[in-house]
Design an enzyme around this catalytic site. Structure first.
Site, PDB file in Angstrom:
ATOM      1  N   ARG A  54       0.825  -1.210   0.000  1.00 10.63           N
ATOM      2  CA  ARG A  54       0.000   0.000   0.000  1.00 10.63           C
ATOM      3  C   ARG A  54       0.865   1.268   0.000  1.00 10.63           C
ATOM      4  NH1 ARG A  54      -3.904   1.363   4.611  1.00 10.63           N
ATOM      5  NH2 ARG A  54      -4.775  -0.720   4.310  1.00 10.63           N
ATOM      6  N   THR A  55       1.915   1.293   0.799  1.00 12.19           N
ATOM      7  CA  THR A  55       2.768   2.486   0.810  1.00 12.19           C
ATOM      8  C   THR A  55       3.537   2.605  -0.510  1.00 12.19           C
ATOM      9  OG1 THR A  55       3.001   2.348   3.204  1.00 12.19           O
ATOM     10  CG2 THR A  55       4.636   3.663   2.034  1.00 12.19           C
ATOM     11  N   LYS A  82      21.340 -12.648  -1.699  1.00 10.82           N
ATOM     12  CA  LYS A  82      22.464 -13.487  -2.097  1.00 10.82           C
ATOM     13  C   LYS A  82      23.800 -12.842  -1.808  1.00 10.82           C
ATOM     14  CE  LYS A  82      19.846 -15.421  -5.895  1.00 10.82           C
ATOM     15  NZ  LYS A  82      19.677 -15.330  -7.349  1.00 10.82           N
ATOM     16  N   ARG A 104      12.152   1.816   2.206  1.00 13.31           N
ATOM     17  CA  ARG A 104      11.642   1.267   3.468  1.00 13.31           C
ATOM     18  C   ARG A 104      12.568   0.129   3.894  1.00 13.31           C
ATOM     19  NH1 ARG A 104       5.664  -0.127   5.488  1.00 13.31           N
ATOM     20  NH2 ARG A 104       5.783   2.151   5.534  1.00 13.31           N
ATOM     21  N   HIS A 132       8.478   7.723   9.762  1.00 14.84           N
ATOM     22  CA  HIS A 132       7.715   7.471   8.546  1.00 14.84           C
ATOM     23  C   HIS A 132       7.141   8.835   8.172  1.00 14.84           C
ATOM     24  CE1 HIS A 132       5.304   5.764   5.530  1.00 14.84           C
ATOM     25  NE2 HIS A 132       4.504   4.996   6.207  1.00 14.84           N
TER      26      HIS A 132
END
Lengths: 323, 323, 323
Positions: A54-55, A82, A104, A132
Site C-alpha cells: 500500500r505504501t 544473495k 523502506r 515514517h
C-alpha cells in the site's frame, strides 16, 4: 529540501509549505486528467526491504501523477539476499540514473546512510521504529483540512493510542501535529511507551506530550482519536495477553464511541485490525457525530507524496499548472 | 455496462456490441503505433490472488494500449497474507484513485462483492469455478471472425471437452457462444460434468447444451473442438486414473484428428497440456484441413479486453480514432 | 541485426557500430529529458528465469528511455513452474504483441532456440555459461571511452581474472575486447579455466588469449584488471578451499594494487564480493593512479542496451534526435 529522512529535520514553516503544495496536488488529482509533467525528466525508484504494497503503490502513483519514470526494487525480487550489499545495490541503481530513492527498511537510520552513498535524493518510507515522515505529513494534512484549520492545529486535542514504543508512525505523526500546534496525549500501557518513559517520574525531555494509561480517562476530552495498529506478532509479550484484552483496554468499543465528542474524528494509519483496536462498526461513527478520516488519509497520501517528490527538486509551482 | 462480472448479465445485443468494439480495437492494434488515448485519465489495477501471468499481462497490455495507468497488486507482493482483509485492500486502493479493478480470486462471487465495497468498476478475470467472462468473449470473437460469421454463430456445432465441472472457462465460453446462436455439446465423463447433471435423467434446466460421454461419438460432427485444460491436481480423483487414460478417452489424438471435418477448428484456453488433452503435433492440423485458433485466441484477448475496458466508461467510439 | 544472441555472431564492424550508436545514446541520457521516441511503437518483454534485478532494470530502463512499452515476466511470477512449457509461454507473449524478448535463462542456447519459436526479436541477457553479449559490449564501450581510444583497443593489455570456466561474462567480454584489438590474458587456477584447457599443452584453438595461473606474474604488466565475481556456491569445490585462499591468490589486495601501473584501470561486472576478489578499499585506487571503472560500467549499460534495442529495428539515427 534535498532529502526527507525525518520530520525532526523540518520546522513549522517547512511542514506548512509541504501541506500547501499538497493542496495544489489535491487540486491536480481532481482534474479530468489527474497528471502534470512536473517530474517527467526524473526517475523514482522504490526500494522496499519490508513488504508494504500500500505504501509503495501510494508513492509510485504519486510519482506517475507527476510524470516521473518509476522503478520498483523489492527485496524478494532482488539479489540482496544473495550477499550483494545494500550499498552496492544503491550505488548500482544510482549509476543507472535513479534520481530519487523511496526506501523502506527495518533498520532505523538506513535512509540517512543512503544519502552518503550516492547523489540521488532519498525519501524515508519507514525505517524501523524511527520515522515514517510522509505518514506524519498526510496525517497533518488530512486532519487540518478536515477541521478547516489551514496549517494551524493549535488547541486541537489528539490522543495517539496503542503501541507507541515500536511505532514509527507515532513518532512522525506526533511531530507533525505538534509542530502545527496540536496538544497530544499518548495513551498506552507503560510497557508500550517508548523506552525513555520507563521508570521516569515525568514525561522525558523531547516528548512534547501528555501521557495516560487509560483511554477511558481521555476519550471524552479529545478532538482526534488516533489509533495505532496493534501488531499481532507482539501480542505474545507479557504486557498484553490477548487481542481481546487489548481491545477491552485500548480499543474503540461501542461504549467508548458513545462517549466521544460530537465533531471529533477517528484516524488510523492502516491496515486496521477489525475487532482489536477498532471494535465498532465504522458505519456507526456518523450516528455519534464522529467523522471517520481513514479513507481520506489514504487518498491524501497521494497528494502529500506528490508534494514531497515535487519539493525535493525545488521546482516552481508553475510546473504543475498544465499538462 | 458498469462492471463485467458474468456473461449471464449480458444479452446477445450486449455481447455483439462488445465484439464489434473489439473489431475497432483489433484495427488499432494493427496500426504502426498500436495505442489510443481513450483511457488516459484512468487507472486500472490488476488484483490477482491466483497466479496467472498470462491473463494479467493481457489485461495490462490492453489497458496500456488505451493509455491507462496500470497498477499491479498480486497476492505474493501484498500484505493480504498478514491479516489485512481483502475489503480493506480494495477500499485502500480505491481511495488511491483506482478506476477499474481487474480481479482474479479463487472465491466465486468475490468480484460481485467488490462492486459493493467501492465506487470503482470491476472486471472479473476469473472467480473460482464461476465465470471468466473475457475468456468467453475472446472465444466468441475469435470463432466468429475465423468463420467469417459476424456476430452470428447460429448453426455452428461446438464440442466443449473436459473438466466442465471445475471450469469457469466452460461456463463463460458456453454462455457467449450459445447467446450468439451456436449449438453446444458438453463432452466429459459423468464425474466431470457440473453437479446439476449428477443423477439427472436429462439435461438440467438452464443448461442449453447437449451432453455426451464419448468424444469419438461427436468428433466427426462438429465445427469446433474446444478442449479444456486438464488440471493435473485433479487427476488423483477416482474418475480419471491417469493422464494417459484421460488422453485416450478425451484427448485429441491422431485417430480423432483424422476424423475431424475439413474446415473445422481447434480452440483451447491455454496453457495446454501437451500429450494430455492435445496428443497430436499441432503442425499436423493443417494437413487435415483443421484450423488451429489457439494463437488467435491469445492475440484477440488484447482487443477484447480493450473493448471491455473501453465500454465500461461508455466512451464514444470517436475516442479511439486518433493518437 | 535481427537478434543479439552471441558476440561470436558479430565482427569488429558490427561491434564498432553498436558502440558508436551507444555514444549517441549516452548523449541522449545527458539531456534534461533523457528520452527519445525511437521505439514508442514497440513492446519489450523481459523474460527472466534467473534472478537478476540489476540486469533486468538496466534493460527496462533502456527500453523506457527509447519510449518502448515494457512487460516483465519473471519465473517467480509465472505459471512456468506449474508445467506450462517455456515455448508456450514465449508463443503466448509473442501473440500478445511482444516485439522484443530480453531473456535470461540457465540453459545455454535457449535464447537461440527462441528465435525459432516466434517472430519477435530476441536479446540474450545471459544464458548459462554461454554468453552475456550486452555485458561484453558495455565493457568494451566503457574501456575504450575511458582510454579515449574510439573503437580501437589494439595494444591494450587486459587480464581477466577468476572463474573463467563458469563465466558467460568472461566469454562475451573477451570476445568484444579481442575483436577491438586488445591482448587478453586469462588468469585463473587450472581448475577454473574452460574445459578445453584441461590437460592441454598450449592454448586451445579458438581462444585468442594468453594464460597465467599467477595474478602476481601479470599484475604489473597490464592496462586493465578485469576481476570476475567469485561465486560462493562454487567455493566448496576442491580447487578453492576458502574465500580467503581465493583472495590470497586471485584477489586485488593492497600489495597487488601497489604494483599496478599508473593509468591502469579496474573493471568488475558486479555484484562484487568485498574482501574476496576485491580486498582493497576502492577509494584507495586513486592514490595509486588506478581508475575504478565499475560505476561507469553500470551507467554505460543503459546506453549500450539502448543501442542494441535501437539497432535491432534498423531505425535511422534521426529517430533519436528529438523528443
Amino acid at each position: 529540501m534535498r532529502h526527507l529522512i525525518s520530520l525532526d529535520d523540518l520546522d513549522a514553516h517547512d511542514i506548512a509549505g509541504l501541506l500547501s503544495t499538497a493542496d495544489h496536488m489535491a487540486e491536480v488529482l481532481g482534474r479530468p486528467q489527474p497528471k502534470v509533467p512536473a517530474l517527467r525528466t526524473k526517475t523514482v525508484c522504490s526500494l522496499f526491504f519490508e513488504d508494504s504494497t500500500r505504501t509503495r503503490l501510494s508513492f509510485e502513483t504519486a510519482a506517475k501523477r507527476l510524470s516521473a519514470e518509476t522503478l520498483t526494487f523489492t527485496a524478494s525480487s532482488s539479489s540482496v539476499n544473495k550477499g550483494e550489499s545494500l550499498r552496492d545495490t544503491v550505488e548500482t541503481l544510482a549509476a543507472m540514473g535513479v534520481d530519487v530513492f523511496v526506501v523502506r527498511h527495518k533498520t532505523a537510520g538506513l535512509p540517512l546512510s543512503m544519502t552518503n552513498w550516492c547523489d540521488a535524493r532519498v525519501v524515508n518510507a519507514g525505517d524501523g521504529a524511527h520515522q515514517h515522515p510522509t505518514q506524519g505529513l498526510l496525517d497533518a494534512f488530512t486532519l487540518s483540512r478536515a477541521l478547516g484549520r489551514g496549517n494551524d492545529l493549535s488547541g486541537v486535542r489528539v490522543a495517539i493510542v496503542g503501541d507507541i514504543r515500536h511505532s514509527r508512525v507515532a513518532r512522525s505523526t506526533l511531530r507533525a501535529l505538534h509542530v502545527l500546534g496540536a496538544s497530544i496525549t499518548l495513551v498506552a500501557p507503560a510497557s508500550l511507551l517508548p523506552a525513555a518513559f520507563v521508570g521516569a517520574d515525568s514525561v522525558p525531555d523531547g516528548w512534547p506530550v501528555g501521557v495516560s494509561h487509560s483511554l477511558d480517562e481521555v476519550i471524552g476530552e479529545i478532538d482526534v482519536l488516533y489509533l495505532l495498529r496493534m501488531q499481532r506478532e507482539r501480542m505474545d509479550n507479557a504486557f498484553i495477553s490477548s487481542p481481546g484484552e487489548y481491545s477491552a483496554h485500548f480499543g474503540l468499543t461501542d461504549g467508548r464511541l458513545s462517549r466521544m465528542r460530537k465533531g471529533s474524528v477517528l484516524m488510523h494509519p492502516g491496515p486496521m485490525n477489525h475487532g482489536i483496536e477498532v471494535a465498532v462498526d465504522l458505519d456507526s461513527l456518523a450516528d455519534h457525530g464522529v467523522a471517520n478520516l481513514i479513507t481520506q488519509q489514504v487518498t491524501n497520501g497521494i497528494a502529500v507524496r506528490m508534494s514531497v517528490l515535487f519539493t525535493l527538486f525545488g521546482a516552481g509551482s508553475e510546473a504543475i499548472d498544465g499538462q
